[in-house]
Enzyme design. Structure first.
Site, PDB file in Angstrom:
ATOM      1  CB  ILE A 106       7.721  -2.377 -26.141  1.00  0.00           C
ATOM      2  CG1 ILE A 106       7.340  -3.214 -24.730  1.00  0.00           C
ATOM      3  CG2 ILE A 106       7.625  -3.360 -26.955  1.00  0.00           C
ATOM      4  CD1 ILE A 106       6.207  -4.309 -25.138  1.00  0.00           C
ATOM      5  N   GLY A 112       9.868  -0.203 -13.206  1.00  0.00           N
ATOM      6  CA  GLY A 112      10.802  -1.470 -13.921  1.00  0.00           C
ATOM      7  C   GLY A 112      10.495  -0.548 -15.656  1.00  0.00           C
ATOM      8  CG  ASP A 267      -3.399  -1.159 -10.298  1.00  0.00           C
ATOM      9  OD1 ASP A 267      -3.935   0.393 -10.446  1.00  0.00           O
ATOM     10  OD2 ASP A 267      -2.133  -0.918 -10.434  1.00  0.00           O
ATOM     11  CG  LEU A 268      -8.460  -5.215 -15.046  1.00  0.00           C
ATOM     12  CD1 LEU A 268      -6.909  -5.586 -14.554  1.00  0.00           C
ATOM     13  CD2 LEU A 268      -9.679  -5.838 -14.896  1.00  0.00           C
ATOM     14  N   GLY A 271      -4.085   0.847 -18.940  1.00  0.00           N
ATOM     15  CA  GLY A 271      -2.587   0.132 -18.818  1.00  0.00           C
ATOM     16  C   GLY A 271      -2.707  -1.112 -18.807  1.00  0.00           C
ATOM     17  CG  ASN A 272      -1.996  -2.837 -15.243  1.00  0.00           C
ATOM     18  OD1 ASN A 272      -1.225  -2.306 -15.417  1.00  0.00           O
ATOM     19  ND2 ASN A 272      -2.519  -2.252 -14.029  1.00  0.00           N
ATOM     20  CE1 TYR A 306      -2.456 -11.342 -13.260  1.00  0.00           C
ATOM     21  CE2 TYR A 306      -0.088 -11.701 -13.899  1.00  0.00           C
ATOM     22  CZ  TYR A 306      -1.338 -11.105 -14.732  1.00  0.00           C
ATOM     23  OH  TYR A 306      -1.423 -12.314 -14.907  1.00  0.00           O
TER      24      TYR A 306
HETATM   25  N1  ADP Z   1       3.258  -9.234 -22.080  1.00  0.00           N
HETATM   26  C1  ADP Z   1       3.216  -8.187 -22.211  1.00  0.00           C
HETATM   27  N2  ADP Z   1       2.500  -7.516 -23.432  1.00  0.00           N
HETATM   28  C2  ADP Z   1       2.971  -6.673 -24.376  1.00  0.00           C
HETATM   29  N3  ADP Z   1       2.833  -5.500 -23.162  1.00  0.00           N
HETATM   30  C3  ADP Z   1       3.130  -5.940 -22.283  1.00  0.00           C
HETATM   31  C4  ADP Z   1       3.277  -6.681 -21.743  1.00  0.00           C
HETATM   32  N4  ADP Z   1       3.487  -7.155 -20.552  1.00  0.00           N
HETATM   33  C5  ADP Z   1       3.628  -5.258 -20.268  1.00  0.00           C
HETATM   34  N5  ADP Z   1       3.047  -4.738 -21.684  1.00  0.00           N
HETATM   35  C6  ADP Z   1       3.818  -3.044 -21.870  1.00  0.00           C
HETATM   36  O1  ADP Z   1       4.439  -2.524 -20.501  1.00  0.00           O
HETATM   37  C7  ADP Z   1       3.245  -2.078 -19.953  1.00  0.00           C
HETATM   38  C8  ADP Z   1       3.898  -2.233 -18.302  1.00  0.00           C
HETATM   39  O2  ADP Z   1       3.476  -3.302 -17.544  1.00  0.00           O
HETATM   40  P1  ADP Z   1       3.611  -3.813 -16.450  1.00  0.00           P
HETATM   41  O3  ADP Z   1       3.024  -5.402 -16.138  1.00  0.00           O
HETATM   42  O4  ADP Z   1       1.827  -2.849 -16.443  1.00  0.00           O
HETATM   43  O5  ADP Z   1       4.165  -2.846 -15.966  1.00  0.00           O
HETATM   44  P2  ADP Z   1       4.200  -1.764 -14.584  1.00  0.00           P
HETATM   45  O6  ADP Z   1       3.424  -2.708 -12.814  1.00  0.00           O
HETATM   46  O7  ADP Z   1       5.256  -1.120 -13.951  1.00  0.00           O
HETATM   47  O8  ADP Z   1       2.324  -0.564 -14.241  1.00  0.00           O
HETATM   48  C9  ADP Z   1       2.201  -2.056 -20.116  1.00  0.00           C
HETATM   49  O9  ADP Z   1       0.811  -0.994 -20.100  1.00  0.00           O
HETATM   50  C10 ADP Z   1       2.286  -2.516 -21.545  1.00  0.00           C
HETATM   51  O10 ADP Z   1       2.069  -1.568 -22.399  1.00  0.00           O
HETATM   52 MG    MG Z   2       0.711  -1.076 -14.833  1.00  0.00          MG
END
Ligand code: ADP
Ligand code: MG
Length: 413
Positions: A106, A112, A267-268, A271-272, A306
């Site tokens: 997704i 990662g 880093d808010l 996308g987060n 985080y």
């Molecule tokens: N718990 C979650 N529920 C739904 N989507 C998620 C979740 N965690 C991550 N994602 C999706 O995956 C993307 C990348 O995750 P993220 O934790 O932000 O990783 P990175 O550190 O690589 O940016 C997010 O922008 C979101 O679209």
């Molecule tokens: Mg992210």
């Protein structure tokens, strides 16, 4: 792995207070650890679980401090204990095809891949964020994190997730972490298939390296998370009344974590912040032991990611020393990239320092995105326009506060 004395055996995967003993052990071992300074491998970005103790995280075996006979745990051991494991588990077995029905990719980030599947027992969707670590080859153009560099994200995720049960400072605004596991081996083929499907179904393909680059020795950290919905960039609101709740929920969540952990997200970007429709009328927080109920207006916020965050856990500052990452401060073209520079100015390049104004900077960016970037189905309605006006007023006044909690204190809620 050698037997560890009793004190270290306290460390098991649990809610609050898990790493308590570990960090105490680390703290008491600084003197001994400095001897091993030269042995530590370095990588481009160095995460510090606090500057003094991080120097011995590269050690493979525990070292016994002659003076106190307390063990110094390597970062690897602390990570495994947080995962409730003795050693990395076989990737192929833990995440076999039969255990992950309806699994698909997704999302992705530099560090990662993110997959989602439906838990056969609970029928709830589970998100897997899979981060390769410890290998020497570059992944997506970046060096892989070491155990000591991923430890901060593991602890912060688990502690913030645990805040849903806290007595004085409670929020369910941080992503719910079900488990964190450490696995080893080549990527399971069914995940590789899903990875390719994701790449082939998108006009822009994938920015990430094909997972076939990982061999049987590769180690990964897997975050198992509840589904938080769509990120703010992708979400389509009905109107800006929903966006107002998103803004307030985000502010309250940050405020509660500031008070509890001296937390800064750092880093808010949009996308987060994840958003999901909800039928719950309100969402509850505990702030200074006071219960605060916010109307959801039909949407629920979940904060994720985080990797750059800072918090104090059991007296230790967990943070990522962004001063070493020059690239982060060089991008232009979106307000997001200005925020990194504004944060750096505010902390005077000392990222260990607590400066909750950084949360306010991100809130300012978020309110700006809600006004100018977010998508709305019914943007011509009176309700929408009046909510946008109120958001604009918030934007004008927000930077007069010192922190998210200072802002929340000023609200009549
Ligand atoms: N718990 C979650 N529920 C739904 N989507 C998620 C979740 N965690 C991550 N994602 C999706 O995956 C993307 C990348 O995750 P993220 O934790 O932000 O990783 P990175 O550190 O690589 O940016 C997010 O922008 C979101 O679209
Ligand atoms: Mg992210």
């Amino acid at each position: 792995m050698p037997e560890l004395p009793k004190k270290a055996a306290l460390l098991e995967q649990s809610d609050e207070g898990t790493l308590h003993a570990a960090l105490s052990i680390l703290d008491s071992s600084i003197k001994c650890a400095t001897t091993f300074q030269d042995q530590r491998k370095t990588s481009q970005r160095q995460t510090s679980v606090f500057e003094r103790s991080s120097i011995f995280y590269g050690l493979q075996e525990p070292v016994i401090d002659d003076d106190s006979s307390t063990p110094i745990l390597s970062a690897c051991q602390i990570v495994l204990r947080r995962c409730g494991q003795q050693e990395p588990l076989p990737f192929n077995e833990v995440y076999s095809e039969s255990l992950l029905p309806n699994c698909c990719k997704i999302g992705e980030g530099v560090y990662g891949e993110v997959f989602m599947y439906k838990c056969p027992k609970t029928h709830q969707p589970i998100v897997l964020k899979i981060i390769p670590i410890e290998g020497n080859q570059l992944v997506n153009g970046e060096p892989q994190k070491r155990y000591d560099e991923i430890l901060q994200e593991i602890i912060i995720s688990m502690e913030l997730s645990g805040m849903r049960n806290n007595k004085d400072y409670a929020t369910n605004g941080f992503v719910n972490v079900q488990r964190v596991l450490c696995v080893k081996g080549a990527y399971p083929l069914h995940l590789v298939d899903e990875w390719e499907l994701y790449r082939d179904n998108r006009p822009e393909g994938s920015d990430n390296d094909h997972p076939e680059i990982f061999d049987h020795n590769q180690i990964y950290i897997v975050f198992e998370l509840c589904n938080g919905g769509k990120d703010l960039e992708a979400f389509v609101f009905n109107n800006a009344a929903e966006a107002q709740s998103v803004f307030l929920q985000t502010a309250l969540t940050l405020a509660v974590a500031e008070r509890k952990f001296e937390f800064e997200h750092r880093d808010l970007h949009w996308g987060n912040i994840l958003i999901a429709p909800t039928t719950n009328k309100s969402v509850e927080f505990r702030f200074d032991s006071k219960v605060v109920k916010l109307p959801t207006n039909g949407v629920k916020v979940t904060i994720i990611d985080y990797s750059l965050s800072r918090m104090v856990y059991d007296g230790a500052v967990l943070y990522d020393n962004l001063a070493r990452d020059e690239e982060l401060f060089q991008s232009t073209g979106d307000y997001q990239f200005d925020i990194y520079r504004l944060m750096r100015d505010r902390v005077e390049n000392n990222f260990e320092r607590y400066e909750p104004f950084t949360n306010l900077l991100w809130l300012h960016y978020i309110v700006d995105k809600l006004i100018n970037g977010a998508r709305y189905r019914y943007s011509k309605t009176k309700k929408h326009r009046s909510a946008v006006n109120e958001l604009m007023q918030e934007r004008d006044e927000l930077l007069n506060f010192l922190s998210a909690s200072d802002y929340v204190d000023s609200l009549e809620i």
